[in-house]
Design an enzyme around this catalytic site. Structure first.
Site, PDB file in Angstrom:
ATOM      1  N   TRP A 103       0.738  -1.246   0.081  1.00  0.00           N
ATOM      2  CA  TRP A 103       0.033   0.141  -0.200  1.00  0.00           C
ATOM      3  C   TRP A 103       0.705   1.340  -0.032  1.00  0.00           C
ATOM      4  O   TRP A 103       0.577   2.165  -0.738  1.00  0.00           O
ATOM      5  CB  TRP A 103      -1.125  -0.077   1.133  1.00  0.00           C
ATOM      6  N   ASP A 174      -1.756   6.512   6.345  1.00  0.00           N
ATOM      7  CA  ASP A 174      -2.728   5.833   5.591  1.00  0.00           C
ATOM      8  C   ASP A 174      -3.169   4.774   6.833  1.00  0.00           C
ATOM      9  O   ASP A 174      -2.323   3.841   7.210  1.00  0.00           O
ATOM     10  CB  ASP A 174      -2.244   5.111   4.445  1.00  0.00           C
ATOM     11  N   LYS A 198     -12.762  -1.509   6.695  1.00  0.00           N
ATOM     12  CA  LYS A 198     -12.320  -2.698   7.503  1.00  0.00           C
ATOM     13  C   LYS A 198     -12.814  -2.202   8.942  1.00  0.00           C
ATOM     14  O   LYS A 198     -13.701  -3.090   9.331  1.00  0.00           O
ATOM     15  CB  LYS A 198     -10.805  -2.436   7.441  1.00  0.00           C
TER      16      LYS A 198
HETATM   17  N1  PMP Z   1      -4.573   1.733   2.021  1.00  0.00           N
HETATM   18  C1  PMP Z   1      -4.577   0.385   2.659  1.00  0.00           C
HETATM   19  C2  PMP Z   1      -3.644   0.294   3.804  1.00  0.00           C
HETATM   20  C3  PMP Z   1      -5.428  -0.624   2.381  1.00  0.00           C
HETATM   21  O1  PMP Z   1      -5.615  -1.769   2.904  1.00  0.00           O
HETATM   22  C4  PMP Z   1      -6.218  -0.435   1.162  1.00  0.00           C
HETATM   23  C5  PMP Z   1      -7.317  -1.454   0.653  1.00  0.00           C
HETATM   24  N2  PMP Z   1      -7.267  -2.581   1.077  1.00  0.00           N
HETATM   25  C6  PMP Z   1      -6.174   0.807   0.367  1.00  0.00           C
HETATM   26  C7  PMP Z   1      -5.362   1.635   0.629  1.00  0.00           C
HETATM   27  C8  PMP Z   1      -6.835   0.982  -0.793  1.00  0.00           C
HETATM   28  O2  PMP Z   1      -8.249   1.282  -0.271  1.00  0.00           O
HETATM   29  P1  PMP Z   1      -9.459   1.486  -1.194  1.00  0.00           P
HETATM   30  O3  PMP Z   1      -9.491   0.289  -2.168  1.00  0.00           O
HETATM   31  O4  PMP Z   1     -10.552   1.823  -0.502  1.00  0.00           O
HETATM   32  O5  PMP Z   1      -9.182   2.658  -2.343  1.00  0.00           O
END
Ligand code: PMP
Length: 360
Positions: A103, A174, A198
């Site tokens: 991520w 994040d 989550k």
């Molecule tokens: N950052 C993290 C730490 C994530 O776990 C996720 C999704 N699993 C995201 C960003 C991306 O999120 P989204 O799919 O809601 O754009």
């Protein structure tokens, strides 16, 4: 129906009590004669839902008064562009990143479209098995901000410390996959963001907590609906917010308060994670490859020593009501996500199955 436990990384398990309340209120919210989905976002009913959700989240995370809480759309990934657009000030300015997994890797790639990216530290050479010690970070002198992913959902790596940054360079985090799982000192961060799916509620809501002095610096190319100042000035209602998702998030915040808040959640989360790691570490039948001090309490990836048994493992798990344990396709293996709404009984059921499958 057999009792099931859902170990999905997200969208993920929600507290049963929240779903039951939402079901009971589905057709007629508090005598209004309307479903929350049918209400104007500017009407008194929804405004009361919105304001209670904002206030409860502020209380749960002890968000100081000089921070705005925004309920946006677009998910965590959109923030990878929205944050640099709003915070770099001048296009092409340097932003520091700590690369700890998938991520933060995606954040680096996206930010490079708006900023000059400096990777201050990376654990890529160690297959993202730890958070690099802060002493090793090579931060720039004049970064617009420092970006971290404080819980890497795919790699199962979580910060167990709050970094300190020289001067007044803001920390951006994040926290999508561990927000509300433990207390956090919001005042140490300039901005925190997270997709809801989550620990907060349904996909579609994206929470941003941002310090007031960081507003008002958006690049001219920033879409108005993603300009933090515009969103803040309009109480997250510059455009129609994801109303139903905010309502469910609000019910989750009320549930968290009833559980004793984030400090109580942290205690339970530690207990659940210790129970699961102990079973994985009991011998080499299973492996978690993350350094002890960087192990996530929320997302626990693991591998079977004999990967030819993967399909049998997953089939047996499903038969016992243990769902969505398959690892992310980029890393393979298994992953158990044990967010706030996963009861310890679910983790115990998984541990019992791990022991049974290993023939212990
Ligand atoms: N950052 C993290 C730490 C994530 O776990 C996720 C999704 N699993 C995201 C960003 C991306 O999120 P989204 O799919 O809601 O754009």
């Amino acid at each position: 129906m057999t009792k099931i436990y859902n170990f999905s990384a997200g969208p993920a398990v929600l507290p049963k009590e929240v779903l039951q309340q939402a079901a009971a209120e589905m057709l007629d919210w508090h005598g209004s004669g309307m479903s929350v989905m049918e209400m104007s976002h500017r009407g008194p009913e929804f405004l009361s839902i919105y304001r209670a959700a904002e206030a409860d989240l502020r209380e749960l995370l002890s968000v100081p008064a000089n921070y705005k809480i925004l309920f946006m759309q677009g998910g965590g990934l959109s923030q990878n562009a929205v944050v640099p657009m709003n915070l770099v000030g001048t296009a092409g300015r340097t932003v520091d990143f700590v690369h700890t997994g998938s991520w933060s890797g995606k954040s680096i790639k996206e930010a490079a479209r708006y900023a000059s990216v400096n990777v201050a530290a990376s654990s890529q050479a160690e297959h993202f098995s730890r958070v690099p010690a802060q002493e090793s970070w090579k931060l720039s002198q004049d970064a617009a901000y420092v970006h971290l992913c404080t819980n890497e959902t795919i790699d199962g790596v979580e910060y167990n410390f709050t970094p300190t940054v020289q001067g007044d360079v803001p920390l951006v985090a994040d926290m999508s996959s561990h927000i509300l799982s433990r207390p956090v000192d919001v005042s140490k961060y300039g901005l925190i963001f997270g997709g809801a799916q989550k620990n907060i509620g349904p996909a579609g809501v994206t929470v941003v907590i941002v310090r007031d002095d960081l507003l008002g610096k958006a690049l001219p190319i920033t879409p108005s609906a993603f300009n933090f100042q515009t969103v803040a000035d309009n109480e997250s209602m510059f455009n129609t917010p994801p109303t139903y998702g905010i309502y469910i998030a609000g019910l989750v915040f009320q549930w968290l308060k009833k559980q004793g808040g984030v400090a109580a959640m942290e205690k339970r989360n530690i207990e659940k994670a210790e129970l699961l790691y102990k079973a994985l570490d009991a011998d080499d039948f299973y492996q978690n490859r993350v350094a002890q001090d960087s192990r996530s309490r929320m997302n626990i990836p693991f591998y079977l020593r004999d990967e030819s048994k993967n399909e049998a493992f997953l089939a047996g798990a499903k038969a016992r009501g243990l769902l969505q344990l398959k690892g992310h396709k980029s890393v393979g293996g298994m992953r158990a996500s044990i967010y706030n709404a996963m009861p310890i009984e679910g983790v115990q059921a998984l541990v019992d199955y791990l022991n049974e499958f290993a023939g212990r």
